[in-house]
Design a protein around this motif. Structure first.
Motif, PDB file in Angstrom:
ATOM      1  N   TYR A 129      -3.534  -2.740   9.737  1.00 35.14           N
ATOM      2  CA  TYR A 129      -2.377  -1.875   9.938  1.00 35.14           C
ATOM      3  C   TYR A 129      -1.593  -1.686   8.642  1.00 35.14           C
ATOM      4  O   TYR A 129      -1.286  -2.654   7.950  1.00 35.14           O
ATOM      5  N   HIS A 131       7.607 -13.921  -4.939  1.00 39.70           N
ATOM      6  CA  HIS A 131       7.961 -12.531  -5.231  1.00 39.70           C
ATOM      7  C   HIS A 131       9.240 -12.081  -4.516  1.00 39.70           C
ATOM      8  O   HIS A 131       9.608 -12.608  -3.479  1.00 39.70           O
ATOM      9  N   THR A 132       9.845 -11.081  -5.108  1.00 31.97           N
ATOM     10  CA  THR A 132      11.068 -10.483  -4.555  1.00 31.97           C
ATOM     11  C   THR A 132      10.743  -9.150  -3.891  1.00 31.97           C
ATOM     12  O   THR A 132      10.006  -8.347  -4.461  1.00 31.97           O
ATOM     13  N   ARG A 145       0.821  -1.208   0.000  1.00 30.97           N
ATOM     14  CA  ARG A 145       0.000   0.000   0.000  1.00 30.97           C
ATOM     15  C   ARG A 145       0.863   1.270   0.000  1.00 30.97           C
ATOM     16  O   ARG A 145       1.776   1.401   0.806  1.00 30.97           O
ATOM     17  N   GLY A 146       0.553   2.153  -0.938  1.00 29.49           N
ATOM     18  CA  GLY A 146       1.236   3.438  -0.995  1.00 29.49           C
ATOM     19  C   GLY A 146       2.436   3.479  -1.931  1.00 29.49           C
ATOM     20  O   GLY A 146       2.935   4.542  -2.232  1.00 29.49           O
ATOM     21  N   TYR A 147       2.890   2.317  -2.383  1.00 26.85           N
ATOM     22  CA  TYR A 147       4.077   2.271  -3.243  1.00 26.85           C
ATOM     23  C   TYR A 147       3.744   1.677  -4.610  1.00 26.85           C
ATOM     24  O   TYR A 147       2.876   0.813  -4.720  1.00 26.85           O
ATOM     25  N   TRP A 205      12.137 -11.790   7.739  1.00 24.92           N
ATOM     26  CA  TRP A 205      12.111 -12.656   6.557  1.00 24.92           C
ATOM     27  C   TRP A 205      11.825 -14.124   6.925  1.00 24.92           C
ATOM     28  O   TRP A 205      11.278 -14.878   6.124  1.00 24.92           O
ATOM     29  N   SER A 217       9.113  -2.039   8.119  1.00 25.62           N
ATOM     30  CA  SER A 217       9.006  -0.628   8.474  1.00 25.62           C
ATOM     31  C   SER A 217       9.152  -0.443   9.990  1.00 25.62           C
ATOM     32  O   SER A 217       9.875   0.447  10.446  1.00 25.62           O
ATOM     33  N   ASP A 218       8.513  -1.328  10.754  1.00 26.53           N
ATOM     34  CA  ASP A 218       8.649  -1.257  12.216  1.00 26.53           C
ATOM     35  C   ASP A 218      10.096  -1.487  12.652  1.00 26.53           C
ATOM     36  O   ASP A 218      10.535  -0.976  13.681  1.00 26.53           O
ATOM     37  N   GLN A 245       2.174  -7.234   2.381  1.00 21.67           N
ATOM     38  CA  GLN A 245       1.893  -6.074   3.228  1.00 21.67           C
ATOM     39  C   GLN A 245       2.412  -6.301   4.649  1.00 21.67           C
ATOM     40  O   GLN A 245       3.030  -5.414   5.243  1.00 21.67           O
ATOM     41  N   ASP A 246       2.173  -7.508   5.176  1.00 28.94           N
ATOM     42  CA  ASP A 246       2.635  -7.791   6.543  1.00 28.94           C
ATOM     43  C   ASP A 246       4.156  -7.711   6.634  1.00 28.94           C
ATOM     44  O   ASP A 246       4.720  -7.215   7.612  1.00 28.94           O
ATOM     45  N   ALA A 285       1.924   0.067   7.108  1.00 31.05           N
ATOM     46  CA  ALA A 285       3.203   0.598   7.583  1.00 31.05           C
ATOM     47  C   ALA A 285       3.359   2.062   7.236  1.00 31.05           C
ATOM     48  O   ALA A 285       2.803   2.560   6.259  1.00 31.05           O
ATOM     49  N   PHE A 314       6.113  -5.898   4.746  1.00 25.72           N
ATOM     50  CA  PHE A 314       6.479  -4.480   4.682  1.00 25.72           C
ATOM     51  C   PHE A 314       6.208  -3.792   6.017  1.00 25.72           C
ATOM     52  O   PHE A 314       7.032  -3.009   6.502  1.00 25.72           O
ATOM     53  N   ASN A 315       5.056  -4.100   6.632  1.00 28.46           N
ATOM     54  CA  ASN A 315       4.755  -3.511   7.940  1.00 28.46           C
ATOM     55  C   ASN A 315       5.861  -3.811   8.940  1.00 28.46           C
ATOM     56  O   ASN A 315       6.334  -2.931   9.664  1.00 28.46           O
ATOM     57  N   PHE A 319      13.349  -0.433   8.378  1.00 28.22           N
ATOM     58  CA  PHE A 319      13.750  -0.590   6.977  1.00 28.22           C
ATOM     59  C   PHE A 319      12.643  -0.097   6.051  1.00 28.22           C
ATOM     60  O   PHE A 319      11.458  -0.135   6.395  1.00 28.22           O
ATOM     61  N   ASP A 320      13.075   0.329   4.855  1.00 31.77           N
ATOM     62  CA  ASP A 320      12.122   0.759   3.837  1.00 31.77           C
ATOM     63  C   ASP A 320      12.437   0.004   2.547  1.00 31.77           C
ATOM     64  O   ASP A 320      13.490  -0.634   2.432  1.00 31.77           O
TER      65      ASP A 320
END
Lengths: 415, 361
Positions: free
Chosen positions: B5, A85-86, A61-63, A109, A144-145, A137-138, B7, A140-141, A148-149
Motif C-alpha cells: 500500500y 530520521h525526522t 514513495r512519490g516525494y 507516531w 495520510s490516512d 513508508q508505513d 499513501a 506516511f501511509n 496529514f501530509d
C-alpha cells in the motif's frame, strides 16, 4: 541491560521551566530507542560535541522531501538510534488543532516512531523526531490516512506558515489562514519534489507586527497592511486617558512620523493618516480605541534570509500593496510568484537564495523579469553613486517621446 | 518486505477551519479588541460581544506524545477540544467560557506547565535541535534554553518588563528559526577552521559546490589530492562547507561555544525590523547548566530592565543611549571582534564626529 546513570541530564530535570529531559524520559518508558538517545545525549554533554552525521537520502514513495535522514556516528555503541530520521508533518494553518487531530498524530507516531515530537519546528511543521528507514513508508501511509501530509525539506518550497490571523486577532488585514492553506495546496508539487536551486520560504503575517517573523527569514514575506485611515473610537480613547494611560509618552512620542496629536480638552486624538506609516504602535497600545483601516491587503517583501552565505538579509518591499482577493483565488499573487520562481530557477547558482540572486544580478534585472514597476517605497533612499545602467529600450523610449513631441508641435503649427 | 500500500500523495495539510472552536467560527474576521486578563491569559471580544479566552503555556518544544495526549485531554475538559500552538513553541488553550479560566490555569500550573509569556513579558525561547538531533550544532539547544529559562522564569510569568523580550537560540550559524532579529540571541559558534579529510572530500563531495559554499573565498581546489585546501587567514568558521561536505568537520569540543547578539526585532512597530548585534563574542560550552551563559544573559536582561523607558524594546533603548554607552553600562569589553569585517561592513563604521566619550573615569 543495566540502567545507565545520566548525572548531567539529571541536572536539567531540576528547575521550574518544563524539562525536555523529563519529556524524553516519558517516551523512554515505552520506547527503548529514546532511552538510548538519552544515553547518547548524556555522552554529548560529557564530550561537548554532537554525535550525529549528515542526513542521507531517505524518503517516501512519490516525494523528494519531507523526511530528513539522521544517522548516529557511533552506530555500534548506540544501535537503537543508528538511524533516527525526522519526519516533517505539514501543520494546519495557524497551528490550530483539535484533540482528535492531536491524538491521531500521537497514535501514528506511537506505532511508527520514538514518540518524541517538536511542536513545532521553526519553519512551522510538526516534527516527528526519530524513526528508522523501514518505518518511513508505513508511517506516511498512516499519516495520510489520518489526513496529514508531509512538509517541505531540501531545495523546494518549504512549508508555508501563517499567524493566527482573523481567527483570533483584530489586527488581521487579510485571511492569513485561508491564504496559507490555499498556497500550500496549490503548490503541493513544489513543496514535495525538490526542483529548485535552493529552498524557498513563504511566511504570512496578518499585520505589520509580523508574528511569523517573516521579514527576517522568508524569501517571500506577506505582511498585512491597509491604505486608508486608522479607525478611531474617541470614547475609548478618553477611557484609556481616564484610566491613567500617559498618552503623550506612551503613544504620541513613540509615533515614528509624529502624525498623532491629542486634544486635551476633548480627550480626542487626531491622526494625520497621509503621513502614517502603519507601524501598529498606537493600535497595539490602545486596541480598544484604534483599529486598522478598512481598505486592507498586504505588502510583499522579498529576499529575507539568515546569514549563510553572503549575509543575513531582511526582506525588502517589492510590492507596496496587494489586495489578496480570496474570490479570484489570489491570482495576482500567484502570477507574480510564478514569475519570480521562473527567473530565480533560470538564473540562480546552486544553493543561491532569491535575495542573494537579486544582490548579485541587481534589482533592475529582477524588476524587469517580473514586470514590477520601480517605486520609491522599495528603497530607504535612492542610490548615492553615479554608476547606473542605460538600456537600448531607454533610448528607444526617449526617441519615441521626442517624436511624439514633434508631432504635437507640428499639428499646432498646421492649425 | 514490500509494502503493498502506498499513501495518497499531495493531500495537503488538514483544513484549519475544521480545527476552530465555534466561537472563532462565529467571529472569524470580526474581532473588535483584546485585553490582558492576567499574565498568560488574553481575552478577545468580537463585534457580536462574544468572548474568547486564550491561556498560554510555555513548552520546551521537545514534547512526548504522552504530554501531547495530556494536552488533548485538558483541551477536551475545558475547551471543547480546541488548542493551538504558537510560532514560539507555546501551547494555547482556547475557550469561550471565562468562568473556566482559573480552573484551567490551576490545573496546568499544578502539572508544571507555566502560564505566561503574554504582553510585556519574556516570551518563550525559540531554539533549534542541538545535540539531540543535529549534525552541525556547535552547542546544545535544549540544555542551554532550559538553563536560561529556569533562571529567567519569573520574567515569563510576569508582564511588567519595559517591553516584550524575545530571546532566541540557534546552535550553529545556519540559524534555523531566524534568531538574528531578536532582543537577545545566543548562537553556537566555531572558532577553528574545518579539518580536511582528503579521502572523504575526493570520494564524497562535489568540489565546485564546496568552493562556492564559502562566503569568504577561503576554499580552493587541491587537484593533486582531488580535494580542497582551506586558507586559515580567510576562514570565518561559518561551517557552510561542512553543510555541503561531511568530510570538512568543523566541530571542536574545546573551542566551540556561544556568541551573544542583542537589540534586534522583527516587528514593524516604531522604527521597524533590526538585526541583533554582537556584544559577547564567546562563552565556552559548560554543560549541563552553562553557568557563564546564564549569568551573561541575566546581566543583559537586568541592565535593560533597569535603564529602559516604558515601551522601549532592547534595541530601542540602545539606540537612544548609543552603542558606545551600552558597552559602558553593560560593562562589557569592546574588541576587534565587534567591528565588522565581513561583506557589508563600511556602513557600520561611524562616519560622523557625533559620539559620546566613555573613557573618562
Amino acid at each position: 541491560m543495566t540502567e545507565k546513570k545520566r548525572p548531567l541530564l539529571d541536572e536539567l530535570k531540576k528547575g521550574k521551566w518544563p524539562s525536555f529531559v523529563t519529556e524524553m524520559e516519558k517516551s523512554a518508558a515505552t520506547k527503548p530507542a529514546v532511552n538510548t538517545l538519552l544515553n547518547l545525549v548524556e555522552r554529548s554533554f560529557e564530550e561537548k560535541r554532537v554525535h550525529w552525521k549528515h542526513g542521507g537520502i531517505v524518503g517516501v514513495r512519490g516525494y523528494g522531501g519531507g523526511v530528513i535522514g539522521r544517522y548516529c556516528d557511533l552506530p555500534e555503541e548506540y544501535p537503537e538510534v543508528a538511524e533516527f530520521h525526522t519526519i516533517r508533518v505539514n501543520q494546519p494553518s495557524g497551528w490550530f488543532y483539535d484533540s482528535k487531530a492531536i491524538r491521531s498524530l500521537c497514535d501514528v507516531w506511537e506505532k511508527h516512531g520514538s514518540g518524541l515530537t517538536n511542536m513545532h519546528g521553526a519553519t512551522g511543521d510538526a516534527i516527528l523526531l526519530g524513526t528508522t528507514t523501514p518505518h518511513l513508508q508505513d508511517c506516511f501511509n498512516d499519516l495520510s490516512d489520518a489526513g496529514f501530509d508531509l512538509g517541505g525539506s531540501g531545495s523546494n518550497l518549504r512549508t508555508p506558515s501563517a499567524c493566527c490571523g482573523p481567527a483570533r486577532c483584530e489586527y488581521a488585514c487579510f485571511d492569513t489562514l485561508d491564504l496559507c492553506h490555499h498556497v500550500t495546496n496549490k503548490y503541493q508539487n513544489e513543496l514535495h519534489r525538490p526542483m529548485w536551486p535552493y529552498k524557498f520560504k513563504i511566511k504570512i503575517s496578518g499585520c505589520p507586527n509580523d508574528c511569523t517573523s517573516s521579514i527576517a527569514r522568508a524569501d517571500l514575506s506577506i505582511i498585512g497592511t491597509w491604505r486608508d485611515r486608522i479607525r478611531v473610537n474617541q470614547k475609548a480613547v478618553a477611557e484609556y486617558v481616564d484610566g491613567g494611560l500617559p498618552i503623550k509618552s506612551a503613544v504620541l512620542d513613540y509615533c515614528p512620523t509624529k502624525c498623532i496629536s491629542f486634544d486635551k480638552e476633548k480627550k480626542e486624538i487626531n491622526i494625520d493618516n497621509e503621513n502614517c506609516t502603519r507601524c501598529m504602535h498606537c493600535i497595539s497600545v490602545m486596541p480598544k480605541a484604534l483599529r486598522v483601516g478598512k481598505e486592507k491587503g498586504a505588502t510583499l517583501l522579498l529576499g529575507g534570509k539568515a546569514t549563510i552565505v553572503q549575509s543575513a538579509f531582511l526582506g525588502w518591499v517589492i510590492k507596496p500593496f496587494i489586495k489578496l482577493d480570496k474570490e479570484d483565488g489570489y491570482q495576482e499573487l500567484h502570477d507574480l510568484l510564478e514569475k519570480i520562481w521562473e527567473w530565480w530557477d533560470e538564473n540562480a547558482k546552486v544553493r543561491e537564495r532569491i535575495g542573494e540572486l537579486i544582490y548579485r544580478k541587481g534589482m533592475g534585472e529582477f524588476l524587469k523579469a517580473t514586470d514590477l514597476e520601480p517605486v520609491p517605497q522599495m528603497v530607504h533612499h535612492p542610490r548615492a553613486n553615479p554608476y547606473f545602467f542605460w538600456y537600448p529600450e531607454d533610448f528607444a523610449a526617449e526617441k519615441e517621446a521626442k517624436e511624439a513631441k514633434k508631432e504635437v508641435a507640428g499639428s499646432e503649427v498646421s492649425e | 518486505m514490500a509494502n503493498p500500500y502506498y499513501a495518497k500523495t499531495d493531500i495537503g495539510p488538514p483544513n484549519f477551519w475544521n480545527m476552530l472552536p465555534q466561537v472563532i467560527k462565529d467571529n472569524y474576521g470580526n474581532w473588535l479588541y483584546h485585553e490582558k486578563v492576567k499574565p498568560g491569559v488574553l481575552k478577545h471580544v468580537g463585534e457580536t460581544g462574544d468572548e474568547l479566552y486564550t491561556v498560554r503555556v510555555g513548552s520546551p518544544r521537545l514534547l512526548s506524545i504522552e504530554t501531547l495526549r495530556w494536552f488533548a485531554d485538558i483541551a477536551d475538559k475545558y475547551c471543547d477540544g480546541h488548542l493551538r500552538f504558537t510560532s514560539r513553541h507555546n501551547v494555547e488553550f482556547l475557550l469561550a467560557d471565562g468562568t473556566k479560566v482559573d480552573a484551567l490555569v490551576d490545573e496546568l500550573e499544578a502539572a508544571g506547565w507555566p502560564v505566561g509569556g503574554t504582553g510585556r513579558s519574556l516570551k518563550n525561547l525559540i531554539h533549534t535541535q542541538g545535540w539531540i538531533h543535529c549534525h552541525s550544532a556547535a552547542t546544545d539547544a535544549s540544555g542551554t534554553v532550559k538553563a536560561v529559562m529556569d533562571d529567567l522564569y519569573d520574567y515569563f510569568k510576569k508582564d511588567d518588563l519595559p517591553a516584550k523580550l524575545k530571546i532566541s537560540m540557534a546552535c550553529c550559524l545556519n540559524m534555523c528559526g531566524a534568531v538574528h532579529c531578536s532582543d537577545i540571541a545566543f548562537v553556537g559558534v566555531h572558532r577553528k577552521i574545518p579539518k580536511v579529510d582528503d579521502y572523504g572530500v575526493a570520494n564524497g563531495c562535489e568540489i565546485p559546490n564546496v568552493v562556492a559554499s564559502c562566503p569568504t573565498g577561503a576554499i580552493r581546489p587541491n587537484p593533486k589530492a582531488k580535494s580542497v585546501t582551506i586558507n586559515e587567514e580567510k576562514c570565518m568558521y561559518c561551517g557552510n562547507c561542512y553543510s555541503v561536505c561531511p568530510s570538512l568537520s568543523i566541530m571542536d569540543p574545546e573551542n566551540d561555544g556561544i556568541a551573544i547578539f542583542v537589540g534586534g526585532k522583527v516587528s514593524n512597530t516604531r522604527k521597524g525590523p533590526e538585526f541583533s548585534k554582537l556584544v559577547i563574542p564567546f562563552i565556552p560550552n559548560e554543560p549541563p547548566r552553562w553557568d557563564s551563559l546564564v549569568v551573561a544573559i541575566r546581566n543583559l536582561v537586568e541592565i535593560w530592565v533597569k535603564n529602559a523607558k516604558q515601551g522601549e524594546r532592547y534595541g530601542e533603548w540602545i539606540e537612544r543611549i548609543g552603542w558606545e554607552k551600552f558597552f559602558e553600562v553593560a560593562n562589557l569589553p569592546f574588541t576587534d571582534k565587534h567591528i565588522d569585517d565581513f561583506t557589508f561592513s563600511v556602513p557600520t563604521f561611524r562616519s560622523t564626529t557625533q559620539f559620546k566619550f566613555t573613557d573618562k573615569k
